[in-house]
Design an enzyme around this catalytic site. Structure first.
Site, short mmCIF file in Angstrom:
data_model
loop_
_atom_site.label_atom_id
_atom_site.label_comp_id
_atom_site.label_asym_id
_atom_site.label_seq_id
_atom_site.Cartn_x
_atom_site.Cartn_y
_atom_site.Cartn_z
N CYS A 299 -16.58 -8.04 15.59
CA CYS A 299 -16.33 -8.86 17.23
C CYS A 299 -15.63 -7.92 18.25
O CYS A 299 -14.37 -6.95 17.49
CB CYS A 299 -15.43 -10.26 16.34
SG CYS A 299 -15.55 -11.37 15.91
N GLU B 17 -1.51 -6.33 -3.00
CA GLU B 17 -1.90 -7.62 -1.85
C GLU B 17 -3.20 -7.38 -1.39
O GLU B 17 -3.40 -6.41 -0.69
CB GLU B 17 -0.39 -8.30 -1.00
CG GLU B 17 0.67 -8.25 -2.39
CD GLU B 17 1.56 -8.62 -1.45
OE1 GLU B 17 2.38 -8.50 0.00
OE2 GLU B 17 2.89 -9.24 -2.42
N PHE B 18 -4.01 -8.13 -1.96
CA PHE B 18 -5.12 -8.11 -0.52
C PHE B 18 -5.17 -9.62 -0.15
O PHE B 18 -5.57 -10.50 -0.33
CB PHE B 18 -6.31 -8.17 -1.30
CG PHE B 18 -6.68 -7.03 -2.15
CD1 PHE B 18 -8.04 -6.38 -1.31
CD2 PHE B 18 -6.28 -6.48 -3.34
CE1 PHE B 18 -8.00 -5.09 -1.95
CE2 PHE B 18 -6.12 -5.60 -3.64
CZ PHE B 18 -7.37 -4.35 -3.14
N LEU C 126 -6.20 1.06 0.00
CA LEU C 126 -6.53 2.17 1.34
C LEU C 126 -7.52 1.84 1.49
O LEU C 126 -8.47 1.98 2.65
CB LEU C 126 -5.89 3.42 0.55
CG LEU C 126 -4.53 3.83 0.07
CD1 LEU C 126 -4.44 5.11 0.10
CD2 LEU C 126 -3.95 3.12 1.23
N THR D 173 0.33 -0.87 -0.24
CA THR D 173 -0.14 0.24 -0.13
C THR D 173 0.64 1.07 0.50
O THR D 173 1.46 1.18 0.77
CB THR D 173 -1.39 -0.13 1.37
OG1 THR D 173 -0.57 0.43 2.43
CG2 THR D 173 -1.62 -1.14 0.83
N CYS E 105 -0.90 -1.88 9.23
CA CYS E 105 -1.41 -2.03 8.08
C CYS E 105 -2.64 -0.10 8.20
O CYS E 105 -2.96 0.93 7.22
CB CYS E 105 -2.77 -2.09 6.74
SG CYS E 105 -1.05 -3.89 6.48
N GLN F 182 -4.03 1.69 10.65
CA GLN F 182 -3.65 2.83 10.71
C GLN F 182 -2.94 4.02 9.94
O GLN F 182 -3.66 5.07 9.91
CB GLN F 182 -3.39 3.20 12.24
CG GLN F 182 -3.01 4.47 12.78
CD GLN F 182 -2.90 4.87 14.11
OE1 GLN F 182 -2.90 4.76 15.24
NE2 GLN F 182 -1.63 5.34 14.26
N PHE G 155 -8.76 -2.48 17.32
CA PHE G 155 -7.21 -2.81 16.02
C PHE G 155 -6.00 -2.94 16.15
O PHE G 155 -5.10 -1.82 16.69
CB PHE G 155 -8.23 -2.67 14.39
CG PHE G 155 -7.97 -0.88 13.97
CD1 PHE G 155 -7.10 -0.07 13.65
CD2 PHE G 155 -9.12 -0.56 14.10
CE1 PHE G 155 -7.08 1.17 13.73
CE2 PHE G 155 -9.12 0.80 14.42
CZ PHE G 155 -8.14 1.71 13.38
N PHE H 281 -0.63 -8.00 17.58
CA PHE H 281 -1.66 -7.40 17.44
C PHE H 281 -2.65 -8.59 17.25
O PHE H 281 -3.67 -8.23 16.77
CB PHE H 281 -1.09 -6.50 16.95
CG PHE H 281 -1.14 -6.83 15.44
CD1 PHE H 281 -2.93 -6.67 13.97
CD2 PHE H 281 -0.66 -7.49 14.30
CE1 PHE H 281 -2.77 -7.11 12.79
CE2 PHE H 281 -0.34 -8.31 13.45
CZ PHE H 281 -1.97 -8.25 12.79
#
Length: 320
Positions: free
Chosen positions: A124, A47-48, A78, A17, A133, A135, A129, A190
């Site tokens: 959930c 890349e997803f 993004l 990204t 990526c 933030q 988070f 995380f």
């Protein structure tokens, strides 16, 4: 090698990204270094992928390829990450409302997720988070658009609020002070199935507790002791001490021994399989559990004798 002015055209592919229109800067640099008659091309192929999940290394069938202009490609990744972050902040905002009203955030999420327009994923509630990526990508959408910036910044602000709200609840429920009290922190990454601690909510929670004088005993199955100490700015002590600000433990049971509270910061599967009867017997009383990921059997914990706190739920906590 590109800046060595190759004689053949090259294709430069953005994979991670990047800020929107980063390719424009790349093109400017390339154009300034091209040989006469040589033209390089810049593509965006974000890349997803999700960290902690295995990917299959195979070619994507042509019929499944999606093509678009360069700027749309940069922006799509993004926006995807920002919308996932927004979804998490939304359910976490709802969790605060649930705690104030007596609703159960899991039941609310189930009802909301049953709406096909919304769906059940990323609903959930938790202590927030993290990762490298979300933030970063949210803030990359702010650009020079004040109203848009305020909207996306609110997603990050809510995430910070959730982490500090969770930490402050620990302090308040432990009779308004954690000074000198042992607190077992289970999980530091995380999310589960990774050792990545970048922007981990556990860091902010632990820092707040340390600032209030707590003695932390941290266990994570994948994160190295050196990384935990680095993130919390706590050097290795010269010798072990029961009064150490930070002790990194080799398992959950040693972390909980003598602790006033157990705090779940990462949703590792092994935590739901722990013998909490054994943990309860080894802890100071009253013994608290703060489930920051809502992964434990809260009713079973109450039957053992724990005072239980969870995100977005009001529980019968032993008369408290």
């Amino acid at each position: 090698t590109l800046f060595a002015r190759p004689s053949q055209p090259k294709i430069v592919v953005e994979k991670s990204t990047v800020p929107v229109r980063a390719a424009e800067s790349i093109c400017t640099i390339l154009r300034a270094n091209e040989r006469p008659g040589v033209r390089h091309t810049v593509l965006s192929n974000p890349e997803f992928l999700a960290e902690g999940f295995r990917c299959v290394r195979s070619l994507v069938p042509k019929e499944r390829l999606v093509t678009m202009n360069l700027w749309s490609s940069e922006l799509s990744k993004l926006v995807a990450n920002a919308m996932l972050a927004q979804r998490i902040s939304s359910i976490n905002a709802a969790s605060a409302i649930c705690e104030a009203t007596g609703a159960d955030v899991s039941e609310v999420a189930q009802a909301v997720g049953a709406d096909s327009r919304i769906g059940p994923r990323f609903l959930c509630a938790s202590l927030g988070f993290g990762g490298s990526c979300f933030q970063k990508d949210v803030l990359n959408l702010c650009l020079n658009l004040p109203e848009v910036a305020r909207y996306w910044e609110s997603v990050v602000t809510l995430n910070q609020y959730q982490k500090y709200r969770f930490a402050d609840k620990i302090i308040v429920d432990l009779f308004n002070t954690v000074k000198g009290k042992r607190i077992a922190v289970l999980g530091f990454a995380f999310k589960k199935d990774t050792g990545d601690t970048r922007e981990s909510p556990a860091i902010d929670v632990c820092r707040r507790l340390i600032d209030e004088g707590a003695l932390l005993r941290v266990y994570d199955p994948k994160v190295a002791s050196s990384q935990i100490r680095l993130d919390l700015n706590q050097p290795e002590p010269d010798e072990a001490s029961d009064a150490a600000v930070l002790t990194v433990c080799s398992d959950a049971y040693s972390a909980a021994e003598g602790a006033h509270a157990v705090v779940i910061c990462t949703e590792w599967s092994e935590f739901s399989q722990l013998d909490f009867g054994r943990i309860f017997a080894s802890m100071a009383k009253p013994a608290f559990v703060f489930d920051g990921r809502n992964v434990l059997d809260h009713e079973a914990l109450l039957r053992i004798g724990f005072r239980v706190r969870a995100v977005g739920k009001r529980l019968d906590c032993g008369g408290v």
